[in-house]
Each structure stands twice: as C-alpha cells, then as structure tokens.
Design an enzyme around this catalytic site. Sequence first.
Site: not given
Length: 263
Positions: A148-150
């Site tokens: 889910g990291q940017k």
Amino acid sequence: MDGPERNAPSSPPRDFSPSVTSFDARGPSPVSENPVVAPLVHQSGVQNASSPRDLAARSESARRRPRSKGAFSHPPPRAMGLLTIIKKVKAKEKEVRILMVGLDNAGKTTIVKRVNGEDIGTISPTLGFNIKTMDYKGYRLNIWDVGGQKTLRSYWRNYYEATDGMVWVVDSADVRRLRDCKDELRKLLGEEKLAGASLLIFANKQDIPGALTKEEIAAVLELETLGKRHWRIESCSAFTGEGLLEGFDWCVGDIGARIYMHD
Ligand code: G3D
C-alpha cells in the site's frame, strides 16, 4: 508496535482451512507478466471461458447451415453469454478472488496471516504482493495482498482483473491519514474493472486505545454515498482476531450470492 496482544495466539479462526497454496511473489510486476501468477488466473476459469476460436467456428457453421422455411418464426434458443459461461466455470471451482487493499501499515498482511494461522510476530512491509489460497466454507479464496505504499499504489490496477471482492483495510488509530485513505478508496471505487466487486471495509486495530469506531470511519469515508455497491464495514483487530470472521463471512456470502446462486 509491541502491544500485549502481540502474543495473542495466531491460530486460524474456525472455518478457515489454512493455505492450500501460498505464493510470495514480491515485486510490482503486472499480473500477466508473472509466471507464478498465471496458473491461478487460469484456475479461476476466466481465461478458458471465451475460447475465441470455438466461438468463430460455431458462428461459421451456423452461417453455412441452410435455413428452413419459417426459421425465424420461433425465437432462437437464448445464446449463452460470456458472463454465464464465466459464472458456470467459476461455480464448478467455487473460486473467489479477493483483493486486500488500503494504505501501507493498515494491517492487511497481518489480517491475512492471522486468518491463515501464521505467526503474526514477524511481518515485514509488503513490497509487491502476496497471494494466499485458503478454503473457507466450501469456497476457495485466492487472497491478493497488495503493498500500500504511495509508490506502489499505481500498480494496484494490475490486480483488478476478475476481482470478486475487495477488502479495504483502515488503520483506525491513524487519524492523520484518514483523508488520504478516503481519497485512495474513492479512486479505487472509480475503477471500471472493480464495479461489481463486493466491498468489505475493516476498521482494524480496534485494540489500540483511542481508535476510531467503525461508525466514525464510515462517516469520514462517506460510505453512505456508495449507492448500489454492496458494502459493509466491520470493526476488527488482527491482533485479537475480533471481527475478522464476521467480515469474511459477509464478503464471501455476498460474492457467493452474486456469482453462484443466479445460474
Ligand atoms: P500492511 O500490510 O497494511 O502494510 P501490516 O500492514 O500487516 O504490515 O501491519 C503494519 C503494522 O501494524 C505492523 O506493526 C502490525 O503488527 C501492526 N498491526 C496490524 N494489525 C494490527 C492490529 O489489529 N492491532 C495493532 N495494535 N497493530 C496491528 P509493525 O510494528 O511491525 O510495523
């Protein structure tokens, strides 16, 4: 983040039969380019369903067949649409594809590990994606846990194909990023390929004092405005196991009712 619940037993909640197959295919490569992923996609039956050559041969033979007088006096038998074919293949295998999404650190991997009965004491950030396959109440769940990291969010779209249900995980104690969470969820819901997918929202980390309630999170995410989408919000804690089964019960039930009951 070491809380007392950290040592909670990580046995799978009832009804889950752990990991038939487990893949750990890290790295944000598109689904179609990943050899490990391909067999699972085939298992869902989607790729076998359309067989363009068969369809072409069938329409050619129909074109050549001499038409008897009055051939149009009765309506032709209803053609089996692609959707019906997909549903029938899926029904045979009872496969369900679930996409775990949400901001990084929300607890996606911990939830998947928890329901799969794995040790939740050693979780490292998901840099690509993990696939877990487990049996649940007569269904085979293929759970795609996506980082889910940017920097990884732009790759989410590689995993939308043939998704039956989405599990959006929220860190209920991370009030600061709720706005970001709402924006990303809205973007996801705007995706055409996910239009029919059931949406389960887990308001996770309820064991943390001061965590927002599911009602508060529902208000921030403006879930009431989702219209026809099948959705549900469930408060849970991946540490204690609270709420996880209730959430998956609803999700699998909703998907089953949509895909398998209307043949
Ligand atoms: P992600 O997969 O969404 O990125 P992870 O999130 O599953 O990697 O979890 C991120 C951190 O949140 C982990 O802590 C994990 O232990 C913690 N966590 C997950 N679920 C819960 C929960 O229900 N309650 C609490 N208190 N913490 C949770 P670390 O310290 O390893 O970063």
